[in-house]
Design an enzyme around this catalytic site. Structure first.
Site, short mmCIF file in Angstrom:
data_model
loop_
_atom_site.label_atom_id
_atom_site.label_comp_id
_atom_site.label_asym_id
_atom_site.label_seq_id
_atom_site.Cartn_x
_atom_site.Cartn_y
_atom_site.Cartn_z
N LYS A 198 -5.55 2.43 -8.99
CA LYS A 198 -6.07 3.62 -8.90
C LYS A 198 -6.98 4.17 -10.22
CE LYS A 198 -5.73 3.46 -4.73
NZ LYS A 198 -7.10 3.02 -3.96
N TYR A 208 1.37 -9.18 -5.45
CA TYR A 208 2.41 -8.28 -6.05
C TYR A 208 3.81 -8.71 -5.94
CZ TYR A 208 -1.43 -4.67 -6.29
OH TYR A 208 -2.58 -4.07 -6.65
N PRO A 245 -0.89 1.50 -13.39
CA PRO A 245 -1.72 0.51 -12.47
C PRO A 245 -1.29 0.03 -11.51
CG PRO A 245 -1.03 -0.46 -14.73
CD PRO A 245 -0.40 0.81 -14.78
N HIS A 272 -12.09 -8.44 -0.69
CA HIS A 272 -10.79 -8.69 -0.34
C HIS A 272 -10.40 -7.95 1.08
CE1 HIS A 272 -9.17 -10.82 -4.12
NE2 HIS A 272 -10.42 -11.38 -3.57
N TYR A 286 -4.43 2.30 -0.52
CA TYR A 286 -4.95 1.24 -1.23
C TYR A 286 -6.37 1.30 -0.98
CZ TYR A 286 -4.72 -2.94 -4.19
OH TYR A 286 -4.79 -3.91 -5.03
#
Ligand code: RFL
Ligand code: PHB
Length: 389
Positions: free
Chosen positions: A296, A200, A292, A72, A384
């Site tokens: 990570k 998100y 979550p 991604h 990220y």
């Protein structure tokens, strides 16, 4: 039974450490409380960052991840009905890989079988002695009787509810914790994802996440009260709520289907210091938990396993204790940065009941700033895809 490194727990931390040590010619025995099928049946993480990539490469267990994983370039955030893209690749040059923890675990279990390295399933460690003086004796219950595994070093990879961390004397151990006043209701279904990347969402009804495991398997989450009973959430109710929180564009391409799994997970930040005492070393969820939201937990467990394997190899093969001596401090430096990031993502994206108007406005301003600022997006992206450690 005797071995050089006794490993408690066959989650990603324990299996990775075992594989890395085997490749260095070091003997290990893994004790796992549950059956292999139970471990493989737990639906958990889905996003791998640079730490897990590096660890799996060094373990020579990255072939299936590279062929079957989904690479991604970024993900979307929806806030206040505005959808915007975080271009991980453009901002950092790096991607993340969507490849389930179940698959990582399966690959590592297969490699361990091929190595002929022993794992005792349904063997629960109950007591650890000798971590200050050595040799270490791990008492465990297996096949209806109490047995002892004698080893030079012990790796506590037994998760948040394990026994290893509590072996460190209370006078030395310090814990830091934040429990969030909500959980995530997760739904797993054999339907294609509603978008080619993750979404998100911060919605007035609460957080939502659209994720996936493959082109045909979706993983969704919604923020829920911590005491939510999944039985009160028939599939249609979850799908309806996802459609509201993810907004009309995602809802239009969302395929519904029967859930294969539905459960509520609590959200917690937790760190136990130090991560080493004498001959005991902690790795993964045994030493730290992150909520979550930043994806990570598994990645931190991988980083621990990688660094610990190098430290134990130097100690056992060369008699050099330098890396072992700095293991805890080195890992905690990285872990606290990841704790900060996971806390920040959680705070920014969830609705807090009783949140006052000031905090609500600050949250909106934060999301608006993120939407318009390449600098803040770069900071998010850097974290990220995985910070260096
Ligand atoms: P694990 O996987 O919990 O493994 C510990 C193992 O130890 C065993 N055990 C014992 N064995 C012998 N004797 C005893 N006394 C024992 N006590 C326990 C247990 O049976 C178990 O098999 O810990 P490990 O290896 O440190 O791995 C950590 C990860 O599993 C965890 O951090 C992640 O799943 C967290 N997580 C995510 N992490 C990510 O990096 N990316 C994600 O996208 C992500 N999503 C998630 C998540 C965790 C979730 N839940 C359910 C907590 C999503 C969710 C919903
Ligand atoms: C998942 O797919 O389970 C997942 C993805 C991203 C997260 C958390 C969980 O932040």
């Amino acid at each position: 039974m005797r071995t050089q490194v006794g490993i408690i727990g066959a989650g990603p931390a324990g299996l990775l450490l075992g594989r890395l040590l085997t490749r260095q010619g070091i003997d290990t025995v893994i004790l796992e409380k549950r059956s292999a099928d139970h471990v493989l049946g737990r639906i958990r993480a889905g996003v791998l960052d640079s730490a897990t990539l590096e660890a799996l490469r060094e373990a020579d267990c990255d072939q299936r991840m590279k062929s079957d994983g989904l690479f991604h370039d970024g993900f979307d955030i929806i806030a206040n009905n505005n959808r915007f893209h975080i271009d991980l690749k453009g901002l950092t040059g790096q991607q993340v890989i969507v490849y389930g923890q179940t698959e990582v675990t399966r690959d590592l279990m297969d490699a361990r079988n091929e190595d002929g390295a022993p794992t005792l399933y349904e063997a629960a460690a109950v007591n650890i002695e000798g971590i200050e003086s050595g040799p270490v004796r791990i008492t465990h219950e297996h096949e209806g009787s109490r047995k002892e595994l004698v080893c030079d070093y012990v790796a506590g990879c037994d998760g948040f509810h394990g026994v290893a961390a509590k072996t460190i004397p209370a006078t030395i151990r310090r814990t830091f914790e934040r429990v969030y006043p909500f959980g995530w209701l997760g739904l797993f279904a054999d339907v294609p994802p509603c978008s080619h990347e993750l979404i998100y969402a911060n919605h007035a009804n609460g957080f939502a996440l659209a994720s996936m495991r493959s082109q045909t398997r979706s993983r969704y989450y919604i923020q829920c009260p911590i005491d939510t009973d999944p039985a009160d959430w028939p599939d249609e109710r979850v799908w309806d709520e996802l459609a509201i929180r993810l907004g009309p564009q995602a809802a239009a391409s969302m395929k519904r289907g029967p859930s294969l799994e539905k459960s509520v997970a609590p959200l917690r930040s937790f760190v136990a210091e130090p991560m080493r005492h004498g001959r005991l070393f902690l790795a993964g969820d045994a030493a730290h938990i992150v909520p979550p939201t930043g994806a990570k937990g598994l990645n931190l467990a991988s980083a621990d396993a990688l660094v610990l394997a190098r430290a134990l190899t130097a100690l056992i093969r060369e008699g050099s204790g330098t890396l072992a001596d700095t293991y805890s401090a080195d890992r905690l430096e990285h872990i606290w940065k990841v704790e900060r990031f996971s806390w920040w993502m959680t705070t920014m994206l969830h609705r807090f009941s009783g949140q006052d108007d000031f905090n609500a406005r600050i949250q909106l301003a934060e999301l608006d700033y993120l939407r318009g600022s390449r600098a803040e997006q770069t900071s998010l992206a850097e974290n990220y895809v995985g910070l260096p450690f």
